[in-house]
Design an enzyme around this catalytic site. Structure first.
Site, PDB file in Angstrom:
ATOM      1  CB  CYS A  60     -56.616  48.866 -26.063  1.00  0.00           C
ATOM      2  SG  CYS A  60     -57.069  49.151 -24.332  1.00  0.00           S
ATOM      3  CB  CYS A 107     -53.042  55.302 -20.888  1.00  0.00           C
ATOM      4  SG  CYS A 107     -54.080  53.864 -20.487  1.00  0.00           S
ATOM      5  CB  CYS A 157     -54.391  55.387 -27.318  1.00  0.00           C
ATOM      6  SG  CYS A 157     -53.361  54.146 -26.525  1.00  0.00           S
ATOM      7  CD  GLU A 167     -37.441  56.557 -12.522  1.00  0.00           C
ATOM      8  OE1 GLU A 167     -38.383  55.905 -12.022  1.00  0.00           O
ATOM      9  OE2 GLU A 167     -37.575  57.217 -13.567  1.00  0.00           O
ATOM     10  CB  CYS A 221     -59.325  55.820 -26.193  1.00  0.00           C
ATOM     11  SG  CYS A 221     -59.371  55.210 -24.492  1.00  0.00           S
TER      12      CYS A 221
END
Length: 346
Positions: free
Chosen positions: A209, A193, A203, A38, A200
DNA sequence: AACCCGGGGGA
DNA sequence: TCCCCAGGGTT
């Protein structure tokens, strides 16, 4: 029977089929491995991180190994990744954990956030990915996905907007599968995305959205307000002695390239003054090809010179912040990218 | 060349 | 609390 769209279910369903499950830090998951990944992934893309992560984990396989290593060696493994404060903070936190917290990462978000280098989002990621607890993240991926999903009309970095996005992110959390869900968000943002050319059609969130409904997905997230960036001039001196060794100085821990090795740098000084400061004889310098290095906040015009010391000069011993090094050994050191670039030109 | 990105530290 | 800083990569 009408069903309500469930964000997390849609995302988790997509993740099962299309998410990434073979990233290095997803194998034999431990809190330490999640933490290191991370930190490396802050500001840095997965494909860049992977080789660094492999080398780093091989050399520092656990918290104790990292805590007991010396900082210079840690930074040498970080060299080229950028944002070197991350490496310093990782080492500092490893020491705090090793010496004060019983050697294990705390399983508590407040305590995680007291460790240098761990902010709210990274702490949330560790809580969810390593400890399977119900915490949100808000990294660049999530900001982009939510900015589009809710058609947020302002730059997501703006404090007020960011605050709203945190609330949204928390409200959307599922009631289980926190690790999968966290990974799913990052994967959706990183692989589908995306900033440009989002996919899209595939998605899982498309039907709800807001940006997609408006047919202007690419207008989100709203861009950061522009600022003009200053250009700074700097001169670098490549000093070579009779043993074909190069003089490098360690930069102060704070500021640009903190703790990394660089060529002696000067701006307006006379060559004589510079040589004086470096305790080397004044010798004619040859001009090398200049180049530019760009940061977000400024540009750096770098003009390098080369100075070959004659045989009469006997080498002054290394000091903690000063080293003579052979070109072939230079790779061992923590060098910023433009220094490495110039070394390769020599 | 413009843009992206988590956290620390100072204003 | 906000703004500035930092660095390599992608588009």
């Amino acid at each position: 029977m009408m069903t309500i769209f469930n964000f997390s279910d849609a995302l988790l369903g997509w993740y099962e089929k299309h998410g990434r499950k073979d990233l290095p830090w997803q194998q034999s998951v431990t809190p330490y491995r999640v933490w290191v990944s991370e930190i490396m992934l802050q500001q840095t893309q997965v494909s860049t991180v992977i080789p660094y992560y492999q080398r780093f984990m091989q050399r520092f396989p656990d918290i104790a190994a990292l805590a007991t290593a010396n900082l210079d060696e840690v930074l040498s493994y970080w060299a080229g990744l950028g944002y070197y404060a991350r490496g310093r903070n990782l080492h500092k936190s490893a020491n705090i954990i090793h010496h004060q917290l019983g050697g294990e990462l705390p399983e508590d978000i407040e305590q995680l956030q007291t460790l240098p280098g761990i902010g709210r989002s990274t702490a949330g990621a560790i809580m969810a990915l390593a400890f399977h607890q119900r915490y949100a993240i808000l990294d660049g991926n999530v900001k982009r996905v939510l900015s589009r999903f809710y058609a947020v009309e302002d730059w997501p970095g703006k404090p007020q907007v960011e605050k709203q996005l945190w609330l949204r992110a928390q409200a959307l959390l599922p009631d289980k599968d926190f690790a999968k869900y966290t990974q799913a968000q990052m994967d959706l943002g990183a692989t589908l995305c995306t900033r440009s050319r989002p996919d899209c059609q595939n998605c899982p969130l498309q039907t709800h959205c807001a940006a997609y409904a408006q047919n202007n997905v690419s207008d989100y997230p709203r861009p950061r307000p522009k600022k003009t960036v200053p250009v700074k001039q700097v001169q670098w001196l490549v000093v070579e002695n009779k043993h074909q060794e190069i003089l490098l100085l360690k930069r102060p821990a704070m500021g640009i390239w903190g703790g990394l090795w660089c060529f002696p740098e000067f701006t307006d000084s006379e060559l004589e003054t510079v040589c004086d400061r470096l305790e080397i004889p004044v010798t004619d310098a040859q001009i090398l090809a200049g180049f530019q290095h760009t940061f977000t906040h400024f540009k750096l015009n770098i003009q390098p010179f080369k100075m070959a010391l004659d045989d009469a000069f006997s080498v002054i011993e290394d000091k903690p912040d000063r080293i003579w090094v052979k070109i072939k050994d230079i790779e061992e050191l923590a060098l910023p990218a433009p220094v490495k670039a110039l070394v390769n030109q020599l």
